[in-house]
Each structure stands twice: as C-alpha cells, then as structure tokens.
Write a protein that holds these residues in place. Sequence first.
Motif, PDB file in Angstrom:
ATOM      1  N   ALA A 130      39.690 -57.221  31.392  1.00 44.35           N
ATOM      2  CA  ALA A 130      40.210 -55.944  30.895  1.00 44.35           C
ATOM      3  C   ALA A 130      39.442 -55.531  29.636  1.00 44.35           C
ATOM      4  CB  ALA A 130      41.701 -56.089  30.592  1.00 44.35           C
ATOM      5  N   ARG A 131      39.615 -54.278  29.292  1.00 47.13           N
ATOM      6  CA  ARG A 131      38.909 -53.748  28.107  1.00 47.13           C
ATOM      7  C   ARG A 131      39.884 -52.970  27.212  1.00 47.13           C
ATOM      8  NH1 ARG A 131      33.124 -51.261  30.303  1.00 47.13           N
ATOM      9  NH2 ARG A 131      32.714 -52.929  31.803  1.00 47.13           N
ATOM     10  N   ILE A 132      39.654 -53.085  25.917  1.00 50.98           N
ATOM     11  CA  ILE A 132      40.368 -52.239  24.947  1.00 50.98           C
ATOM     12  C   ILE A 132      39.307 -51.477  24.162  1.00 50.98           C
ATOM     13  CG2 ILE A 132      41.914 -52.211  22.945  1.00 50.98           C
ATOM     14  CD1 ILE A 132      43.090 -54.897  24.017  1.00 50.98           C
ATOM     15  N   VAL A 133      39.466 -50.167  24.114  1.00 49.69           N
ATOM     16  CA  VAL A 133      38.500 -49.311  23.412  1.00 49.69           C
ATOM     17  C   VAL A 133      39.249 -48.548  22.327  1.00 49.69           C
ATOM     18  CG1 VAL A 133      36.885 -47.383  23.670  1.00 49.69           C
ATOM     19  CG2 VAL A 133      37.118 -49.055  25.524  1.00 49.69           C
ATOM     20  N   ASN A 134      38.816 -48.705  21.096  1.00 44.30           N
ATOM     21  CA  ASN A 134      39.474 -48.027  19.976  1.00 44.30           C
ATOM     22  C   ASN A 134      38.548 -46.955  19.401  1.00 44.30           C
ATOM     23  OD1 ASN A 134      41.757 -49.714  20.136  1.00 44.30           O
ATOM     24  ND2 ASN A 134      40.748 -51.289  18.894  1.00 44.30           N
ATOM     25  N   VAL A 135      39.026 -45.728  19.391  1.00 47.94           N
ATOM     26  CA  VAL A 135      38.207 -44.644  18.840  1.00 47.94           C
ATOM     27  C   VAL A 135      38.404 -44.633  17.325  1.00 47.94           C
ATOM     28  CG1 VAL A 135      37.646 -42.196  18.910  1.00 47.94           C
ATOM     29  CG2 VAL A 135      38.430 -43.342  20.995  1.00 47.94           C
ATOM     30  N   ALA A 136      37.406 -45.152  16.633  1.00 45.73           N
ATOM     31  CA  ALA A 136      37.451 -45.226  15.165  1.00 45.73           C
ATOM     32  C   ALA A 136      36.628 -44.062  14.614  1.00 45.73           C
ATOM     33  CB  ALA A 136      36.913 -46.590  14.721  1.00 45.73           C
ATOM     34  N   SER A 137      35.854 -44.309  13.567  1.00 46.49           N
ATOM     35  CA  SER A 137      35.019 -43.250  13.006  1.00 46.49           C
ATOM     36  C   SER A 137      34.057 -43.850  11.996  1.00 46.49           C
ATOM     37  CB  SER A 137      35.886 -42.213  12.296  1.00 46.49           C
ATOM     38  OG  SER A 137      35.074 -41.306  11.588  1.00 46.49           O
ATOM     39  N   ARG A 138      32.930 -43.160  11.835  1.00 48.62           N
ATOM     40  CA  ARG A 138      32.019 -43.621  10.786  1.00 48.62           C
ATOM     41  C   ARG A 138      32.607 -43.332   9.401  1.00 48.62           C
ATOM     42  NH1 ARG A 138      27.141 -39.279  11.321  1.00 48.62           N
ATOM     43  NH2 ARG A 138      28.017 -37.723   9.944  1.00 48.62           N
ATOM     44  N   ALA A 139      33.675 -42.539   9.365  1.00 50.96           N
ATOM     45  CA  ALA A 139      34.374 -42.303   8.098  1.00 50.96           C
ATOM     46  C   ALA A 139      34.831 -43.620   7.482  1.00 50.96           C
ATOM     47  CB  ALA A 139      35.580 -41.388   8.331  1.00 50.96           C
ATOM     48  N   HIS A 140      34.953 -44.658   8.307  1.00 51.04           N
ATOM     49  CA  HIS A 140      35.450 -45.937   7.768  1.00 51.04           C
ATOM     50  C   HIS A 140      34.510 -46.516   6.722  1.00 51.04           C
ATOM     51  CE1 HIS A 140      32.582 -48.241  10.272  1.00 51.04           C
ATOM     52  NE2 HIS A 140      32.844 -49.230   9.465  1.00 51.04           N
ATOM     53  N   TYR A 141      33.211 -46.105   6.761  1.00 53.91           N
ATOM     54  CA  TYR A 141      32.242 -46.660   5.797  1.00 53.91           C
ATOM     55  C   TYR A 141      32.609 -46.316   4.356  1.00 53.91           C
ATOM     56  CZ  TYR A 141      28.963 -47.959   9.521  1.00 53.91           C
ATOM     57  OH  TYR A 141      28.385 -48.546  10.616  1.00 53.91           O
ATOM     58  N   ARG A 142      33.265 -45.168   4.184  1.00 53.05           N
ATOM     59  CA  ARG A 142      33.556 -44.758   2.807  1.00 53.05           C
ATOM     60  C   ARG A 142      34.985 -45.128   2.382  1.00 53.05           C
ATOM     61  NH1 ARG A 142      34.007 -38.518   4.501  1.00 53.05           N
ATOM     62  NH2 ARG A 142      32.165 -39.034   5.680  1.00 53.05           N
ATOM     63  N   ALA A 143      35.676 -45.901   3.226  1.00 51.89           N
ATOM     64  CA  ALA A 143      37.092 -46.175   2.949  1.00 51.89           C
ATOM     65  C   ALA A 143      37.292 -47.310   1.958  1.00 51.89           C
ATOM     66  CB  ALA A 143      37.801 -46.518   4.252  1.00 51.89           C
ATOM     67  N   LYS A 144      38.339 -47.174   1.193  1.00 48.94           N
ATOM     68  CA  LYS A 144      38.826 -48.272   0.358  1.00 48.94           C
ATOM     69  C   LYS A 144      40.156 -48.695   0.968  1.00 48.94           C
ATOM     70  CE  LYS A 144      36.943 -46.245  -3.847  1.00 48.94           C
ATOM     71  NZ  LYS A 144      37.071 -44.771  -3.770  1.00 48.94           N
ATOM     72  N   LEU A 145      40.545 -49.930   0.688  1.00 46.97           N
ATOM     73  CA  LEU A 145      41.804 -50.394   1.281  1.00 46.97           C
ATOM     74  C   LEU A 145      42.601 -51.140   0.229  1.00 46.97           C
ATOM     75  CD1 LEU A 145      43.263 -50.512   4.066  1.00 46.97           C
ATOM     76  CD2 LEU A 145      42.317 -52.799   4.316  1.00 46.97           C
ATOM     77  N   ASN A 146      43.766 -50.592  -0.096  1.00 50.65           N
ATOM     78  CA  ASN A 146      44.675 -51.330  -0.967  1.00 50.65           C
ATOM     79  C   ASN A 146      45.955 -51.533  -0.173  1.00 50.65           C
ATOM     80  OD1 ASN A 146      46.410 -52.341  -2.799  1.00 50.65           O
ATOM     81  ND2 ASN A 146      46.129 -50.729  -4.343  1.00 50.65           N
ATOM     82  N   LEU A 147      46.091 -52.721   0.380  1.00 48.18           N
ATOM     83  CA  LEU A 147      47.214 -52.962   1.288  1.00 48.18           C
ATOM     84  C   LEU A 147      48.565 -52.986   0.577  1.00 48.18           C
ATOM     85  CD1 LEU A 147      45.507 -55.517   3.672  1.00 48.18           C
ATOM     86  CD2 LEU A 147      46.322 -53.244   4.274  1.00 48.18           C
ATOM     87  N   ASP A 148      48.524 -53.060  -0.772  1.00 47.24           N
ATOM     88  CA  ASP A 148      49.791 -53.022  -1.511  1.00 47.24           C
ATOM     89  C   ASP A 148      50.194 -51.581  -1.819  1.00 47.24           C
ATOM     90  OD1 ASP A 148      49.765 -55.809  -1.584  1.00 47.24           O
ATOM     91  OD2 ASP A 148      48.340 -55.736  -3.258  1.00 47.24           O
ATOM     92  N   ASP A 149      49.345 -50.648  -1.446  1.00 45.10           N
ATOM     93  CA  ASP A 149      49.568 -49.257  -1.834  1.00 45.10           C
ATOM     94  C   ASP A 149      49.428 -48.334  -0.616  1.00 45.10           C
ATOM     95  OD1 ASP A 149      49.851 -46.978  -3.402  1.00 45.10           O
ATOM     96  OD2 ASP A 149      47.708 -46.876  -3.837  1.00 45.10           O
ATOM     97  N   LEU A 150      50.076 -48.722   0.473  1.00 44.50           N
ATOM     98  CA  LEU A 150      49.936 -47.928   1.703  1.00 44.50           C
ATOM     99  C   LEU A 150      50.908 -46.757   1.758  1.00 44.50           C
ATOM    100  CD1 LEU A 150      49.516 -50.782   4.332  1.00 44.50           C
ATOM    101  CD2 LEU A 150      47.787 -49.096   3.697  1.00 44.50           C
ATOM    102  N   HIS A 151      51.974 -46.834   0.999  1.00 47.47           N
ATOM    103  CA  HIS A 151      53.049 -45.844   1.172  1.00 47.47           C
ATOM    104  C   HIS A 151      53.053 -44.721   0.146  1.00 47.47           C
ATOM    105  CE1 HIS A 151      54.356 -48.823   3.953  1.00 47.47           C
ATOM    106  NE2 HIS A 151      54.548 -49.696   3.001  1.00 47.47           N
ATOM    107  N   HIS A 191      32.326 -44.772  16.929  1.00 49.52           N
ATOM    108  CA  HIS A 191      32.301 -43.452  16.287  1.00 49.52           C
ATOM    109  C   HIS A 191      31.810 -42.470  17.351  1.00 49.52           C
ATOM    110  CE1 HIS A 191      31.541 -40.148  13.640  1.00 49.52           C
ATOM    111  NE2 HIS A 191      30.256 -40.161  13.916  1.00 49.52           N
ATOM    112  N   PRO A 192      32.580 -41.424  17.657  1.00 53.90           N
ATOM    113  CA  PRO A 192      32.180 -40.519  18.748  1.00 53.90           C
ATOM    114  C   PRO A 192      31.099 -39.510  18.353  1.00 53.90           C
ATOM    115  CG  PRO A 192      34.272 -39.814  17.809  1.00 53.90           C
ATOM    116  CD  PRO A 192      33.901 -41.086  17.097  1.00 53.90           C
ATOM    117  N   GLY A 193      30.763 -39.436  17.064  1.00 51.85           N
ATOM    118  CA  GLY A 193      29.912 -38.367  16.553  1.00 51.85           C
ATOM    119  C   GLY A 193      30.783 -37.394  15.785  1.00 51.85           C
ATOM    120  N   VAL A 194      30.136 -36.400  15.209  1.00 48.85           N
ATOM    121  CA  VAL A 194      30.919 -35.336  14.563  1.00 48.85           C
ATOM    122  C   VAL A 194      31.090 -34.267  15.638  1.00 48.85           C
ATOM    123  CG1 VAL A 194      30.989 -33.667  12.686  1.00 48.85           C
ATOM    124  CG2 VAL A 194      29.987 -35.925  12.312  1.00 48.85           C
ATOM    125  N   VAL A 195      32.318 -34.148  16.123  1.00 48.74           N
ATOM    126  CA  VAL A 195      32.563 -33.412  17.365  1.00 48.74           C
ATOM    127  C   VAL A 195      33.448 -32.189  17.085  1.00 48.74           C
ATOM    128  CG1 VAL A 195      33.308 -33.677  19.767  1.00 48.74           C
ATOM    129  CG2 VAL A 195      32.576 -35.706  18.481  1.00 48.74           C
TER     130      VAL A 195
END
Length: 280
Positions: A130-151, A191-195
Amino acid sequence: MRTCLITGTTHGIGTITAKAVAERGLRVVMACRDVKRAARVRDEIVETTGNRDIHVIECDLSSLQSVRAAAQTFLAGHEELHLLINNGGMMTAQPERSADGLELMFATNHLGPFLLTRLLLDRIRSSAPARIVNVASRAHYRAKLNLDDLHTLETFAPMQTYSRSKLGNVLFTLMLARRLADQQITVNCLHPGVVGTNIVPTNRLWLRLGGRIAKPFMLSEVRGADTSIYLALSEEVAGVTGCYFDEHQAVKAPSELARNQGEQERLWEVSSELCGLPVT
Ligand SMILES: NC(=O)c1ccc[n+]([C@@H]2O[C@H](COP(=O)([O-])OP(=O)(O)OC[C@H]3O[C@@H](n4cnc5c(N)ncnc54)[C@H](OP(=O)(O)O)[C@@H]3O)[C@@H](O)[C@H]2O)c1
C-alpha cells in the motif's frame, strides 16, 4: 478491487488526482467537508472516466470528531485500503480556531490527516502493499516549530503558520515511513508546485491582488497534480519510501528541521496526545 481514499477533492489538485486514480480503475473514496460539491465532482468523474466505483464520505479535516466519524464510515464500508492520499488543506489570512480550540491550519493541514491516517493504519496494513501520499509544500523550508506554542494565536502570521502546518506533513511522513519500513507500505510527501488553485484566501485585498498578479506564473491544476499522481500510481516509486518530492517528481532533501528525528518523535507524541491516541 484496489481502493483509494483521497481527501479534499472538491477543488484543485485533489479533483485532478481523484480523476487520474479513477481512470486507472481503482475504487475511489473522496473524503470532503462539502459533500454536495463532492457529489457533483463524483458525477463528473464517473461520466468522464466510466468508473462508477466512486464514493463520497463526509470529512471535515479541521474537526477531530468529523475525522473519527469519516474513518469509521470508511472502515464500515470498505474492506481494503491500498492508497491513502492526504491532499486536503487550506490557508487562512487571519488567526482562527478549530472546533477543538486549536489553530485552524495546524488542525486542518496536520492534525486531521495525522488522525485519519492513524485510524486507517490497520486497514492499510492488512491491504499491503500500500501507499500513503501526503501533499506537503516547499513552504516547510521556511517553517519554525515550537511544539509548546501550538495554540496561541498571538504569534499568527499567515505564511509562517501555514508553513508550520506543512512542516508537520513532512515530519509525519518521515516518522511514519520509518515505522512502516518493513511492512510493504510506502509513505512519501511532495510539493506540487505553485499552483493556481483556491488555496490562497481571497478575503484580504492584498492576497486577492497578489493572487491575481501571480496567477499567470503559476502551474495549472492539471500540471500541479503530476507529482501526487506519480507517487500514487507510478511503478517507478513502488519501493520508494520516506522521501520528499518536488514538482518535477525529483527527490529533494527536506529541511534540516524536517529531518530531525527528535522533532519527528516529539510532533508524533504531541499529535497523538491531542488526538487521544496512544503514542505507539
Ligand atoms: N496550490 C499550491 O500552490 C500549493 C502549494 C503547495 C502545497 N499545496 C497543497 O496542496 C493541497 C491541495 O490544495 P490546492 O492547492 O488544490 O487547494 P484548493 O483548490 O483550495 O483545494 C483544497 C481542497 O482541500 C479541501 N479542504 C480544505 N479544508 C478542508 C477541511 N477542513 N476538511 C476537508 N477538506 C478541506 C478543500 O475543500 P473545500 O472545497 O470544502 O474548501 C479542497 O477540496 C493542500 O494540502 C495544499 O496545502 C498547494
């Protein structure tokens, strides 16, 4: 009958991807929040592909309860799941909360697909390969992640907050791929491209104008679905897992943060907790 579940097929990349999968003769279950529009898309796909095995289930990815109900409906109606495409996603111009009180883009783009996938995993396992395909984005390159500050919504900035939710897709993909490595289930993201789709909200003048100016330089929806369709259907990637693909179907290294196994594990834990799922 090989079965595909795909989210967010009422517009854009999802419509084109669902049609391509239907053309290949798979049963297609479209999980959408707007079931009326989804039914119209289903009728169109049936008419143009001749595949009558196309179904709609209601699923609002921003609501944990709706995702649970959708998973239950799918499991009750379909014995196998060979292809899960987590496509549905959105962007908001202003801070908003989901029905569960979470930041809306994180809830819709990361948490909903995380919960849906986890709830369907046993069915995917018993249907392997089986396959799982997740449509993400190249936007992820500029992301920061603070898991204590999600809300908190105080730090909300549309692109930064969207990027964080898409980083969630990549972190989840890499973690899940490792977990499923020896089970004949591949997990990849793209990343699908800028669509030129509906993804950019139009309720702010600057976004409307920006969207209009940028549109001629964007990929068409048809072209924007190429990488999703490739990962879903091509024999070339039958054994490829844990990869991030760009809009030219080439493997690219995701961001350093996305590759950080500690962050992958922490996001898995936090997401499991928010969904009321066991961490293991
Ligand atoms: N377009 C781009 O340039 C681009 C770039 C990188 C990544 N992506 C990703 O590509 C994927 C597809 O987006 P698109 O560009 O095709 O945008 P789109 O035309 O806006 O389509 C998005 C789809 O997701 C659905 N959706 C949104 N919120 C949902 C929710 N709460 N529950 C269920 N479904 C929901 C929408 O349904 P409704 O009709 O109900 O709104 C629609 O069917 C998204 O994951 C997006 O982040 C797009």
